[in-house]
Write a protein that holds these residues in place. Structure first.
Motif: not given
Length: 291
Positions: A38-47
């Protein structure tokens, strides 16, 4: 399962996603294989984790802030913001994406040098107003490129597959892995005339090529590592320092760098050797928390 494809791309990071996008726009049927799930979830988790860490800092809850920042580091895989240059924007323009990239980024007009007394001096990158670099989150641009890629009818992205075999004719085999990284019996074998290995420093494609050809591989590691710093926005929600610059705190054995993030914070890094030079952080008069 047999997949007939004109091109196979291994790795769905920024390079792999963009390469696949260009191939698809040129009419190739492209299959992209990515080991992560889940690469795109990484951006949400980071923010989300960064917002939680800033809130904990305001409450002086050090343990919660540290835990949240650890999630930031895990999500971003220890990668500070990318700096897009004219060369990068020209590449994105080939896919019609350069204007959107600029909207997502923060322009950096030069290096902002901080001295020991807290003074700042801007060293411009160029002599013209348009001669700038653009600070952009690696995870944000990766997620965006994947969104654009999945809009293409000729592209398919397979998540959770590791490259386990490569043949000299471009054929490759991919094995499914679960969230824990363990391989499962599910396999896909591609038949392609083009195989692009975009899977990073420890490339499985390169390792497989070394198995079937006289290819020598050598890794040389630098002496220094780095730690990521997160500097929260100012009390009014704006930037704590001038955003349109790459901030640098020079030192003889270590140095710090910081680039603005679109959400108002600042992301930077500090060499591990800088533990003895923590005073440089104080010169910025900005609350920092080391990951």
């Amino acid at each position: 399962t047999m997949v007939a494809a004109s091109a196979t791309v291994v790795g769905a990071g920024p390079t792999g996603a963009f390469a696949a996008l260009l191939l698809a726009k040129r009419g190739y049927s492209v299959d992209v294989f990515e080991r992560r799930h889940r690469i795109r979830d990484m951006h949400k988790t980071e923010n989300m984790a960064r917002a939680e860490s800033f809130a904990s800092m305001e409450k002086k809850d050090v343990s919660s802030a540290t835990a949240s920042l650890a999630r930031v580091a895990d999500a971003s895989k220890r990668s500070i913001n990318l700096a897009l240059s004219h060369r990068g924007l020209r590449a994105l323009a080939c896919a019609g994406l350069s204007e959107r990239a600029i909207e997502m980024a923060v322009p950096m007009r030069g290096r902002m040098i901080h001295d020991k007394k807290g003074n700042m001096a801007l060293q411009p990158y160029g002599t013209k107003e348009e001669e700038v670099l653009y600070s952009i989150s690696r995870t944000a641009i990766n997620a965006w490129l994947l969104d654009e890629l999945e809009k293409c009818d000729k592209a398919r992205v397979h998540y959770g597959y590791s490259c386990t075999r490569v043949w000299s004719d471009g054929t490759a085999e991919f094995t499914r892995q679960d969230d824990g990284g363990f391989l499962k019996p599910d396999k896909i074998k591609t038949e392609s005339t083009k195989l692009l290995g975009c899977d990073g420093a420890f490339s499985a494609v390169r390792a497989q090529l070394a198995r079937i050809s006289r290819l020598s591989i050598n890794f040389e590691y630098i002496e220094h590592g780095y730690k990521e710093l997160s500097m929260p926005p100012a009390a009014d929600g704006g930037y704590a320092m001038p955003p349109e610059a790459l901030h640098i705190w020079p030192g003889s054995q270590a140095r710090e760098e910081a680039a603005a993030a679109c959400e108002g914070g600042v992301r930077g890094r500090r060499s591990r050797a800088a533990r003895a030079a923590a005073a440089m952080a104080a010169a910025a008069s900005v609350a920092c928390a080391a990951v």
